[in-house]
Design a protein around this motif. Sequence first.
Motif, mmCIF file in Angstrom:
data_model
loop_
_atom_site.group_PDB
_atom_site.id
_atom_site.type_symbol
_atom_site.label_atom_id
_atom_site.label_comp_id
_atom_site.label_asym_id
_atom_site.label_seq_id
_atom_site.Cartn_x
_atom_site.Cartn_y
_atom_site.Cartn_z
ATOM 1 N N LEU A 110 0.795 -1.225 0.000
ATOM 2 C CA LEU A 110 0.000 0.000 0.000
ATOM 3 C C LEU A 110 0.830 1.278 0.000
ATOM 4 O O LEU A 110 0.392 2.293 -0.539
ATOM 5 C CB LEU A 110 -0.934 0.013 1.216
ATOM 6 C CG LEU A 110 -2.015 -1.061 1.267
ATOM 7 C CD1 LEU A 110 -2.867 -0.872 2.512
ATOM 8 C CD2 LEU A 110 -2.891 -1.008 0.021
ATOM 9 N N ALA A 111 2.007 1.235 0.632
ATOM 10 C CA ALA A 111 2.746 2.481 0.856
ATOM 11 C C ALA A 111 3.162 3.199 -0.428
ATOM 12 O O ALA A 111 2.973 4.416 -0.531
ATOM 13 C CB ALA A 111 3.963 2.220 1.749
ATOM 14 N N PRO A 112 3.741 2.519 -1.434
ATOM 15 C CA PRO A 112 4.132 3.271 -2.636
ATOM 16 C C PRO A 112 2.950 3.931 -3.324
ATOM 17 O O PRO A 112 3.027 5.096 -3.739
ATOM 18 C CB PRO A 112 4.772 2.190 -3.525
ATOM 19 C CG PRO A 112 5.192 1.108 -2.593
ATOM 20 C CD PRO A 112 4.151 1.106 -1.512
ATOM 21 N N LEU A 113 1.840 3.194 -3.437
ATOM 22 C CA LEU A 113 0.658 3.758 -4.087
ATOM 23 C C LEU A 113 0.061 4.880 -3.250
ATOM 24 O O LEU A 113 -0.321 5.935 -3.774
ATOM 25 C CB LEU A 113 -0.377 2.651 -4.302
ATOM 26 C CG LEU A 113 -1.509 2.948 -5.298
ATOM 27 C CD1 LEU A 113 -0.952 3.345 -6.646
ATOM 28 C CD2 LEU A 113 -2.420 1.737 -5.412
ATOM 29 N N THR A 114 -0.001 4.670 -1.926
ATOM 30 C CA THR A 114 -0.490 5.720 -1.031
ATOM 31 C C THR A 114 0.384 6.959 -1.120
ATOM 32 O O THR A 114 -0.114 8.095 -1.174
ATOM 33 C CB THR A 114 -0.526 5.211 0.419
ATOM 34 O OG1 THR A 114 -1.328 4.036 0.496
ATOM 35 C CG2 THR A 114 -1.086 6.273 1.350
ATOM 36 N N GLY A 115 1.712 6.727 -1.142
ATOM 37 C CA GLY A 115 2.635 7.853 -1.257
ATOM 38 C C GLY A 115 2.425 8.632 -2.539
ATOM 39 O O GLY A 115 2.436 9.871 -2.543
ATOM 40 N N SER A 116 2.207 7.913 -3.655
ATOM 41 C CA SER A 116 1.977 8.582 -4.942
ATOM 42 C C SER A 116 0.731 9.464 -4.892
ATOM 43 O O SER A 116 0.737 10.597 -5.388
ATOM 44 C CB SER A 116 1.820 7.533 -6.050
ATOM 45 O OG SER A 116 2.995 6.780 -6.201
ATOM 46 N N ILE A 117 -0.336 8.924 -4.294
ATOM 47 C CA ILE A 117 -1.588 9.689 -4.198
ATOM 48 C C ILE A 117 -1.407 10.926 -3.322
ATOM 49 O O ILE A 117 -1.845 12.031 -3.673
ATOM 50 C CB ILE A 117 -2.715 8.785 -3.648
ATOM 51 C CG1 ILE A 117 -3.028 7.673 -4.648
ATOM 52 C CG2 ILE A 117 -3.969 9.616 -3.367
ATOM 53 C CD1 ILE A 117 -3.957 6.616 -4.114
#
Length: 402
Positions: free
Chosen positions: A146-153
């Motif tokens: 989740l973290a990379p996608l959450t970070g991108s958002i």
Amino acid sequence: MSAHYFRTALVLGILTAVGPFAIDMYLPALPSIGSDLDASTAAVQLSLLIFFLSMGASQIIIGPLADIMGRKPPIYWGLVIFAVGSVGAALAQTVEVLIAFRFLQGIGASAGMVISRAVVRDLHTGTEAARLMSLLMLVFSVSPILAPLTGSIIIELAGWRAVFWTVTVIAVLAIVLLALSLPETRPAHQRGGSSLASAMLGYGFLLKQKRFMGLTAIGGFGISSFFVYLSSSSFVLIEHYGLTPTLYSVFFSINAVAFFTMSQLTGYMTERFGLRRVVRVAVSGFAAVMVTLCAIMWSGFQPLWLMAAMLFVGYGFLGLVIPTTSVLAMDDHGEIAGTASALMGTLHFAIGAGAMAIAGLFFDGKPFPMIAAIASCAVLAVLLTQLTLGRPEPAVVQPAGE
């Protein structure tokens, strides 16, 4: 399994994942940080490396403190230090200030990682410890998913500084969860013989234990294979294969799914076949897949789908390696569990940093050097497994005064 069992795994998993979450959310922010702070790529990458180094090295101090003070006080202090570092990073106006606060963040993040393993050893040994460790890994594995996608958002909506405000909130929530849901697992009467002097004796003792050092190194080379992937994959997948940052985040997450899915079989597998056999089979499977992939890529056949499929299978095997080697290594060292966990964590990061540095010397932006480095880590893990688990170990006697 009881609700308490799952609650313990949830709390320990979150405490362990605080540091990795601060890494994985941070990866998509690197280009915008460099642009905003007018910093070179090397300087921005140093802010990532310094976090790794401080998180790895500070475990060697925090582990003994957990034996001396109990498990919870050092975690509280660690989370506070992590939160302070996060606020400082969010407010940084130069890359030098950012690097300094990332160093502080790393120190704070290490507490949850090292002490969580000690808590598992306080509560259980053998198969039960492996089962709890696998549940901890389930929560921990949410980070790379989740973290990379959450970070991108977050970066797209509010900029890179919002990433640090987000992990600050996570640290505060972890403090609350720790206070409400996790009892102290090393009560005062068990701390009587623990001191900094005894910790030094404990480190000396552990460094001479071939079984502990061998199992730690097996896990270390397993983790190193993922560190190599972490440091090189964005260049390979985005620049060589042409994936978008969002697709890269999805691709990055796939391996974590394989890892945590297989890790959930640890309890069943070890109960049926035993910890030693599971380690041997899992390490051998991981190496077989990675060496095969390396040979195929060396031949010049390098489609993305093949690399994705074989990495998925390989990291599935690795999901069985990490919890089982950690449990086996610490089984005989309950009296100095914090010290043992600290040495294990520090050596894991040291091996990982060395692997990343060596792989970086040969990396050219193409997939083969990355896969070759991962396969090399896997082969070394197989050799160490044969040396460490090839024959029974004599009973371990703790050093005097422990």
